[in-house]
Every structure is written in structure tokens, then in C-alpha cells.
Write an enzyme that holds these catalytic residues in place. Sequence first.
Site, PDB file in Angstrom:
ATOM      1  N   GLY A 198      -5.660  -2.505   3.695  1.00 57.48           N
ATOM      2  CA  GLY A 198      -4.610  -2.820   2.720  1.00 57.48           C
ATOM      3  C   GLY A 198      -3.255  -2.980   3.385  1.00 57.48           C
ATOM      4  N   ALA A 199      -3.231  -3.701   4.514  1.00 54.36           N
ATOM      5  CA  ALA A 199      -1.971  -3.866   5.251  1.00 54.36           C
ATOM      6  C   ALA A 199      -1.217  -5.110   4.804  1.00 54.36           C
ATOM      7  CB  ALA A 199      -2.250  -3.915   6.748  1.00 54.36           C
ATOM      8  N   SER A 254       0.453  -5.403   1.977  1.00 57.45           N
ATOM      9  CA  SER A 254       1.661  -5.112   1.203  1.00 57.45           C
ATOM     10  C   SER A 254       1.993  -3.626   1.260  1.00 57.45           C
ATOM     11  CB  SER A 254       1.502  -5.559  -0.263  1.00 57.45           C
ATOM     12  OG  SER A 254       0.682  -4.659  -0.977  1.00 57.45           O
ATOM     13  N   GLY A 255       3.137  -3.278   0.677  1.00 54.21           N
ATOM     14  CA  GLY A 255       3.515  -1.881   0.486  1.00 54.21           C
ATOM     15  C   GLY A 255       3.458  -1.012   1.735  1.00 54.21           C
ATOM     16  N   GLY A 280       0.939  -0.035   3.613  1.00 55.09           N
ATOM     17  CA  GLY A 280       0.107  -0.517   4.721  1.00 55.09           C
ATOM     18  C   GLY A 280       0.854  -1.512   5.594  1.00 55.09           C
ATOM     19  N   TYR A 332      -7.670   6.703 -11.024  1.00 54.08           N
ATOM     20  CA  TYR A 332      -6.899   6.610  -9.772  1.00 54.08           C
ATOM     21  C   TYR A 332      -6.651   8.000  -9.189  1.00 54.08           C
ATOM     22  CZ  TYR A 332      -2.897   6.130  -6.647  1.00 54.08           C
ATOM     23  OH  TYR A 332      -2.060   6.211  -5.555  1.00 54.08           O
TER      24      TYR A 332
HETATM   25  P1  NDP Z   1       0.106  -1.745  -2.666  1.00 55.66           P
HETATM   26  O1  NDP Z   1      -0.502  -2.263  -3.922  1.00 55.66           O
HETATM   27  O2  NDP Z   1       1.383  -2.323  -2.217  1.00 55.66           O
HETATM   28  O3  NDP Z   1      -0.918  -1.853  -1.474  1.00 55.66           O
HETATM   29  C1  NDP Z   1      -2.277  -1.668  -1.661  1.00 55.66           C
HETATM   30  C2  NDP Z   1      -3.034  -2.491  -0.657  1.00 55.66           C
HETATM   31  O4  NDP Z   1      -4.429  -2.316  -0.891  1.00 55.66           O
HETATM   32  C3  NDP Z   1      -2.768  -3.980  -0.756  1.00 55.66           C
HETATM   33  O5  NDP Z   1      -2.678  -4.489   0.544  1.00 55.66           O
HETATM   34  C4  NDP Z   1      -3.992  -4.511  -1.445  1.00 55.66           C
HETATM   35  O6  NDP Z   1      -4.316  -5.842  -1.122  1.00 55.66           O
HETATM   36  C5  NDP Z   1      -5.035  -3.570  -0.861  1.00 55.66           C
HETATM   37  N1  NDP Z   1      -6.291  -3.630  -1.605  1.00 55.66           N
HETATM   38  C6  NDP Z   1      -6.475  -3.497  -2.924  1.00 55.66           C
HETATM   39  N2  NDP Z   1      -7.770  -3.667  -3.229  1.00 55.66           N
HETATM   40  C7  NDP Z   1      -8.412  -3.905  -2.078  1.00 55.66           C
HETATM   41  C8  NDP Z   1      -9.754  -4.196  -1.754  1.00 55.66           C
HETATM   42  N3  NDP Z   1     -10.697  -4.298  -2.694  1.00 55.66           N
HETATM   43  N4  NDP Z   1     -10.077  -4.397  -0.464  1.00 55.66           N
HETATM   44  C9  NDP Z   1      -9.138  -4.337   0.484  1.00 55.66           C
HETATM   45  N5  NDP Z   1      -7.854  -4.092   0.238  1.00 55.66           N
HETATM   46  C10 NDP Z   1      -7.494  -3.882  -1.031  1.00 55.66           C
HETATM   47  O7  NDP Z   1       0.246  -0.161  -2.905  1.00 55.66           O
HETATM   48  P2  NDP Z   1       0.872   0.998  -1.995  1.00 55.66           P
HETATM   49  O8  NDP Z   1       1.367   0.466  -0.720  1.00 55.66           O
HETATM   50  O9  NDP Z   1       1.769   1.783  -2.864  1.00 55.66           O
HETATM   51  O10 NDP Z   1      -0.421   1.899  -1.750  1.00 55.66           O
HETATM   52  C11 NDP Z   1      -0.875   2.216  -0.472  1.00 55.66           C
HETATM   53  C12 NDP Z   1      -1.454   3.612  -0.475  1.00 55.66           C
HETATM   54  O11 NDP Z   1      -0.434   4.558  -0.761  1.00 55.66           O
HETATM   55  C13 NDP Z   1      -2.527   3.845  -1.515  1.00 55.66           C
HETATM   56  O12 NDP Z   1      -3.566   4.611  -0.938  1.00 55.66           O
HETATM   57  C14 NDP Z   1      -1.823   4.656  -2.583  1.00 55.66           C
HETATM   58  O13 NDP Z   1      -2.729   5.458  -3.279  1.00 55.66           O
HETATM   59  C15 NDP Z   1      -0.903   5.474  -1.723  1.00 55.66           C
HETATM   60  N6  NDP Z   1       0.241   6.074  -2.397  1.00 55.66           N
HETATM   61  C16 NDP Z   1       1.195   5.292  -2.966  1.00 55.66           C
HETATM   62  C17 NDP Z   1       2.285   5.875  -3.574  1.00 55.66           C
HETATM   63  C18 NDP Z   1       3.341   5.077  -4.204  1.00 55.66           C
HETATM   64  O14 NDP Z   1       4.247   5.688  -4.776  1.00 55.66           O
HETATM   65  N7  NDP Z   1       3.312   3.755  -4.149  1.00 55.66           N
HETATM   66  C19 NDP Z   1       2.427   7.331  -3.626  1.00 55.66           C
HETATM   67  C20 NDP Z   1       1.356   8.047  -3.002  1.00 55.66           C
HETATM   68  C21 NDP Z   1       0.329   7.426  -2.393  1.00 55.66           C
HETATM   69  P3  NDP Z   1      -3.562  -7.098  -1.826  1.00 55.66           P
HETATM   70  O15 NDP Z   1      -2.264  -7.231  -1.095  1.00 55.66           O
HETATM   71  O16 NDP Z   1      -4.496  -8.212  -1.563  1.00 55.66           O
HETATM   72  O17 NDP Z   1      -3.392  -6.747  -3.256  1.00 55.66           O
HETATM   73 MG1  PMR Z   2       5.532  10.687 -11.658  1.00 53.28          MG
HETATM   74  C1  PMR Z   2       9.070  15.568  -8.844  1.00 53.28           C
HETATM   75  C2  PMR Z   2       8.655  14.826  -9.774  1.00 53.28           C
HETATM   76  C3  PMR Z   2       7.751  13.663  -9.666  1.00 53.28           C
HETATM   77  C4  PMR Z   2       7.223  13.010  -8.565  1.00 53.28           C
HETATM   78  C5  PMR Z   2       7.428  13.319  -7.129  1.00 53.28           C
HETATM   79  C6  PMR Z   2       6.405  11.952  -9.064  1.00 53.28           C
HETATM   80  C7  PMR Z   2       5.664  11.071  -8.269  1.00 53.28           C
HETATM   81  N1  PMR Z   2       6.468  11.945 -10.436  1.00 53.28           N
HETATM   82  C8  PMR Z   2       7.287  12.988 -10.834  1.00 53.28           C
HETATM   83  C9  PMR Z   2       7.626  13.334 -12.122  1.00 53.28           C
HETATM   84  C10 PMR Z   2       7.289  12.639 -13.276  1.00 53.28           C
HETATM   85  N2  PMR Z   2       6.511  11.529 -13.315  1.00 53.28           N
HETATM   86  C11 PMR Z   2       7.715  12.958 -14.613  1.00 53.28           C
HETATM   87  C12 PMR Z   2       8.613  14.099 -14.978  1.00 53.28           C
HETATM   88  C13 PMR Z   2       7.162  12.021 -15.439  1.00 53.28           C
HETATM   89  C14 PMR Z   2       7.281  11.904 -16.930  1.00 53.28           C
HETATM   90  C15 PMR Z   2       8.460  11.195 -17.310  1.00 53.28           C
HETATM   91  C16 PMR Z   2       6.412  11.117 -14.608  1.00 53.28           C
HETATM   92  C17 PMR Z   2       5.723  10.020 -15.091  1.00 53.28           C
HETATM   93  C18 PMR Z   2       4.949   9.193 -14.285  1.00 53.28           C
HETATM   94  C19 PMR Z   2       4.142   8.072 -14.704  1.00 53.28           C
HETATM   95  C20 PMR Z   2       3.968   7.506 -16.049  1.00 53.28           C
HETATM   96  N3  PMR Z   2       4.814   9.335 -12.904  1.00 53.28           N
HETATM   97  C21 PMR Z   2       3.964   8.391 -12.498  1.00 53.28           C
HETATM   98  C22 PMR Z   2       3.527   7.616 -13.548  1.00 53.28           C
HETATM   99  C23 PMR Z   2       2.638   6.639 -13.033  1.00 53.28           C
HETATM  100  O1  PMR Z   2       2.037   5.765 -13.638  1.00 53.28           O
HETATM  101  C24 PMR Z   2       2.454   6.901 -11.576  1.00 53.28           C
HETATM  102  C25 PMR Z   2       1.065   7.400 -11.390  1.00 53.28           C
HETATM  103  O2  PMR Z   2       0.675   8.402 -11.894  1.00 53.28           O
HETATM  104  O3  PMR Z   2       0.277   6.696 -10.643  1.00 53.28           O
HETATM  105  C26 PMR Z   2      -1.026   7.258 -10.508  1.00 53.28           C
HETATM  106  C27 PMR Z   2       3.432   8.007 -11.266  1.00 53.28           C
HETATM  107  C28 PMR Z   2       3.811   8.642 -10.081  1.00 53.28           C
HETATM  108  N4  PMR Z   2       4.672   9.716 -10.047  1.00 53.28           N
HETATM  109  C29 PMR Z   2       4.880  10.070  -8.752  1.00 53.28           C
HETATM  110  C30 PMR Z   2       4.114   9.197  -7.920  1.00 53.28           C
HETATM  111  C31 PMR Z   2       4.057   9.264  -6.420  1.00 53.28           C
HETATM  112  C32 PMR Z   2       3.472   8.335  -8.743  1.00 53.28           C
HETATM  113  C33 PMR Z   2       2.629   7.186  -8.264  1.00 53.28           C
HETATM  114  C34 PMR Z   2       1.626   6.966  -7.505  1.00 53.28           C
HETATM  115  C35 PMR Z   2       0.651   7.813  -6.780  1.00 53.28           C
HETATM  116  O4  PMR Z   2       0.491   8.984  -6.943  1.00 53.28           O
HETATM  117  O5  PMR Z   2       0.052   7.254  -5.958  1.00 53.28           O
END
Ligand code: NDP
Ligand code: PMR
Length: 396
Positions: free
Chosen positions: A90-91, A93-94, A96, A271
Site C-alpha cells: 500500500g505504498a 498513498s498516505g 505507505g 476495520y
Molecule cells: P491510505 O488509504 O492512504 O493507504 C492505504 C493503502 O493501501 C493504499 O496504497 C491502497 O491502495 C492500499 N490498498 C488498499 N487495498 C489494497 C489491496 N487490496 N491490495 C493492495 N493494496 C491495497 O490509508 P493510510 O495511509 O491512512 O493507511 C495506511 C495504514 O495506516 C493502514 O494500515 C491503516 O490502518 C494505518 N493507520 C492509519 C491511520 C490514519 O489515521 N490514517 C491511523 C492508524 C493507523 P490504493 O492507493 O490503490 O487505494
Molecule cells: Mg477518533 C485522543 C483522542 C482521539 C484519537 C487519538 C483518535 C484517533 N480519536 C480520538 C477521539 C475521538 N474520535 C472522539 C472524542 C470522537 C467522537 C467525536 C472520535 C470519533 C471518531 C470517528 C467517527 N474517530 C474516528 C472516527 C473514524 O471514523 C476513525 C476510525 O475509527 O477509523 C477506524 C477515527 C479515528 N480516530 C482516531 C484515529 C487514528 C482514527 C482513524 C483511523 C485508524 O484507527 O486507523
Amino acid sequence: MALQASLLPSALSALKEGKANGALKESAFLGVSLSENSKSEFGSSVFISNKRLNLSVGIRAQTAATTPAVNRASPDDKKTLRKGNVIVTGASSGLGLATAKTLAETGKWNVIMACRDFLKAERAAKAAGMARENYQVMHLDLASLDSVRQFVAAFRQSGRPLDVLVCNAAVYFPTAKEPTYTADGFEMSVGVNHLGHFLLARLLVEDLNVSDYPLRRLIIVGSITGNTNTLAGNIPPKANLGDLRGLVGGLNELSGSTMIDGGEFDGAKAYKDSKVCNMLTMQEFHRRFHEETGITFASLYPGCIATTGLFREHIPLFRLLFPPFQKYITKGFVSEEEAGKRLAQVVSDPSLTKSGVYWSWNNYSASFENQLSEEASDPEKAKKVWEVSEKLVGLA
Ligand code: NDP
Ligand code: PMR
Ligand code: LMG
């Protein structure tokens, strides 16, 4: 279960043939120094190992604290150190992409960008300004076990040793009313985020084991939202694998349920459950293989990267408000660039060698070993997830 010989690197297969009917013994190449290897970066000697991993059930009982036979240079041996080879899934975007860019820019890493959309990845690398000689794009669709196996075969064909594997790709379907499925019929979120990576990592740990590089790591990206010992992990729906009855049934409606715990489909929960599986898998790898192989297994929460493509399926209002909410209210926001540096640190920082760790960063961007929730650190659950996953991906 032994690994398919057909998928082994040709050099290793050749060696294996020469030692048929027995475990591979201490290699005659023990004296080969890394500098010699580096002259022929893709030469066969890098694949020499004293033994193959025993990937059978009950490996822990058979694990002896042996010294890896490959002669690994010390990390200080800078003059002769070849470029490290790191696969990042998944490199395109984001996180990766940001990690690939950070590693490529050091000039010390060759990044294999394992992506489902080849052209998108090529364009992304170019747009990020990555120099051609520091990366290759290879096709990998984690939503197909066939594709995972083909990727592994193609990577081995390339003759490159593997030094670090980063399981980063993920999908998130927060608003989906109905589940979607992988080619093999698994619910998509757990199918891609966990099962695809599980097969990939299980196959490639063999390659990591035979690398001569001083630093060998297998990293699986986790998250705070799978950890119910945090505020973020308590926002409903909460992660919960239950007794794994849905996973045992194969995560499709025909056999019972698309959710690991056997409940009704919920994309946001699926997820978070998949992230729990990621963190449990890392720890189970550590328990089964660290002592035997010396490979470092790690997971991490990179911070809330609220701007990435992960939220592409969320409603527009969420996508608009989520970044400022994380920036100004929770203060958990990190930029893609910063998060990429964090993951790159877990890949290459010589001080992050401890295995079995879930890394996080404080507000000053210093890394620390974080505590996982009770479920995400439950060894019994990890073992069960491992065993069921092996069956689902055809390894047991
Ligand atoms: P992105 O959507 O930007 O990146 C995800 C990547 O995964 C993309 O390159 C996407 O490809 C690829 N991908 C999706 N499906 C497939 C598949 N079937 N085969 C191969 N590659 C695939 O998201 P993030 O950069 O945010 O996520 C990266 C990691 O970070 C994830 O593991 C996520 O759980 C984790 N993470 C993210 C957080 C956040 O706040 N964003 C917080 C905590 C963890 P394509 O570009 O083609 O869509
Ligand atoms: Mg969340 C310290 C507080 C904190 C942090 C670090 C995250 C991370 N979030 C926090 C708080 C809250 N979030 C609170 C108070 C709320 C209610 C308003 C809230 C809501 C919320 C939603 C609806 N947060 C979310 C969502 C998502 O759809 C995201 C998610 O759950 O993805 C699975 C998300 C996230 N909050 C985070 C992080 C890192 C995410 C996203 C992705 C992930 O875990 O990979
Ligand atoms: C659900 O969506 C889905 O319905 C469900 O299917 C599932 O996917 C689930 O967990 C996944 O998500 C719920 C989500 C969607 O609603 C929320 O939970 C809201 C979280 C998003 C946070 C937005 C807060 C906005 C605050 C504005 C911040 C601006 C900061 C600027 C500061 C500038 C300072 C200079 O719903 C939405 O996305 C709609 C969002 C509508 C928000 C309405 C405004 C509410 C404001 C109150 C928020 C306060 C939060 C308190 C936090 C306390 C912190 C400790």
C-alpha cells in the site's frame, strides 16, 4: 508444514536439492563477508542459510536458541553495507507512500512498492520526487490470495534478498451497509487488512530468515482504534473479536457471519477488528520466530493521519471536520510526512531493534513502547487467530 519448494528462491532451492532428506546444515559459506556479498548484490550467497524455518504447529516447543548461520555484518559496518531491500504494501498513498519516500531519500534503501494499482503507484512515486534507482513498483492485490502468492513468486524471481517487510495497506468502509468480499470470499476489511497480509508475511518470513542483512524486520501497522484501553478505542463501535466464530466460519454469510465475532456486519468495527488481528499477529510472529531467527517483529500506531485516503469512503462532512478535530481538539493529528518518518524509523532505526513491541510517539515525536489493550495482547487469542487464519489462507 514445509514451504512449497517451487516458491523458494532458486538459489535456495539449488542448495536444498544438494541437501535433500535432511535439515540444512551449517552453511559452508559462513566465512563469506557482507562486503563480498555486496559485490554481487543479487548473488546467490545472500540466500544461504543453515536451515529453513519450521512453520508447523507447535513450533515453539521445537525452537532452539540457535545462532543464525548467515554471517551478518554489524550495523556499524557502513563502508560495506549494501542497500537494504524493504517491501512496503500500500505504498501508493498516505502512510505507505510517505514511508517509501523517506526511506528512498536516505539512499540506503531500495523500496519495493507492493501496490494494487500499478500506474497509480508509479505516478505517486514520481510525484513524490522519488529517484528511479531507489524503488520498484510490483503488483500486489491483498484482496486475492492468488495475487499474494504470485507477488511472492515474482519477488523471489527478482533474486533480491528481503530485509524488511512492512504490512501497511488497509481499507476502511465506515458507511457501508452491506459487506463486500475478496476474491476468496472473505469480508473485505479483514480479508485485505489481516488475511492477505497474514499469508504474505507467513510466506516472506522465510525470506527474511535467510537475508544476510544486519537488520531484519517484519512490521505490521496497528492502530489506537483497535485498543480499547484508550479513549479513541472506546468510540463505538468498539473492536471485539469475541470467540472468533465468524472467522472460523470464513467471514461470509453462507457460513454464518461476515464479522469475526459472529455479529451483524459493521464496516467500522470490521476495520478495528482487523487492526486487532494485525497487532495479535505481530506478537504471535514474535513468540514463534524471534528467538529462532533474530528477526525483529513490531507494530505501531503512527498517530492520527486524518488526511489520508483511508477516509475516502466516509461522508464528506466527516472528511471536512475530522482533520481540524484531531488537530485542535484531540491533538492526535500527524501529517503524512511525519507519520512516514515514524514508520521509517521502525524500519531502519538501529535503536528500535526490540521485538514484540507496539510503538507509539509522544507529542514531542519521541518513540515509546506502548501498552496494548487486554484483547490485543491476549496470547491465547493470538494463537487462535493464527491457527484459524492459517486454515483460511490455505497454509494448514
Ligand atoms: P491510505 O488509504 O492512504 O493507504 C492505504 C493503502 O493501501 C493504499 O496504497 C491502497 O491502495 C492500499 N490498498 C488498499 N487495498 C489494497 C489491496 N487490496 N491490495 C493492495 N493494496 C491495497 O490509508 P493510510 O495511509 O491512512 O493507511 C495506511 C495504514 O495506516 C493502514 O494500515 C491503516 O490502518 C494505518 N493507520 C492509519 C491511520 C490514519 O489515521 N490514517 C491511523 C492508524 C493507523 P490504493 O492507493 O490503490 O487505494
Ligand atoms: Mg477518533 C485522543 C483522542 C482521539 C484519537 C487519538 C483518535 C484517533 N480519536 C480520538 C477521539 C475521538 N474520535 C472522539 C472524542 C470522537 C467522537 C467525536 C472520535 C470519533 C471518531 C470517528 C467517527 N474517530 C474516528 C472516527 C473514524 O471514523 C476513525 C476510525 O475509527 O477509523 C477506524 C477515527 C479515528 N480516530 C482516531 C484515529 C487514528 C482514527 C482513524 C483511523 C485508524 O484507527 O486507523
Ligand atoms: C459514524 O459516524 C458512522 O455513522 C458509523 O457508521 C461509523 O462509521 C462510525 O466510528 C465510525 O462513525 C460518526 C461521525 C460521523 O460522527 C462523529 O463521531 C463525529 C466525529 C468527527 C468529529 C467532528 C467534530 C467536529 C468538531 C469541529 C472541530 C473543528 C475544530 C476547529 C478548531 C479550530 C480552532 C481554531 O458524523 C460526522 O462526521 C458528522 C460530524 C458532525 C459534527 C457536528 C459537530 C459536533 C461538534 C461536537 C464535537 C465535539 C467532540 C467532543 C470531543 C471531546 C474531545 C475530548
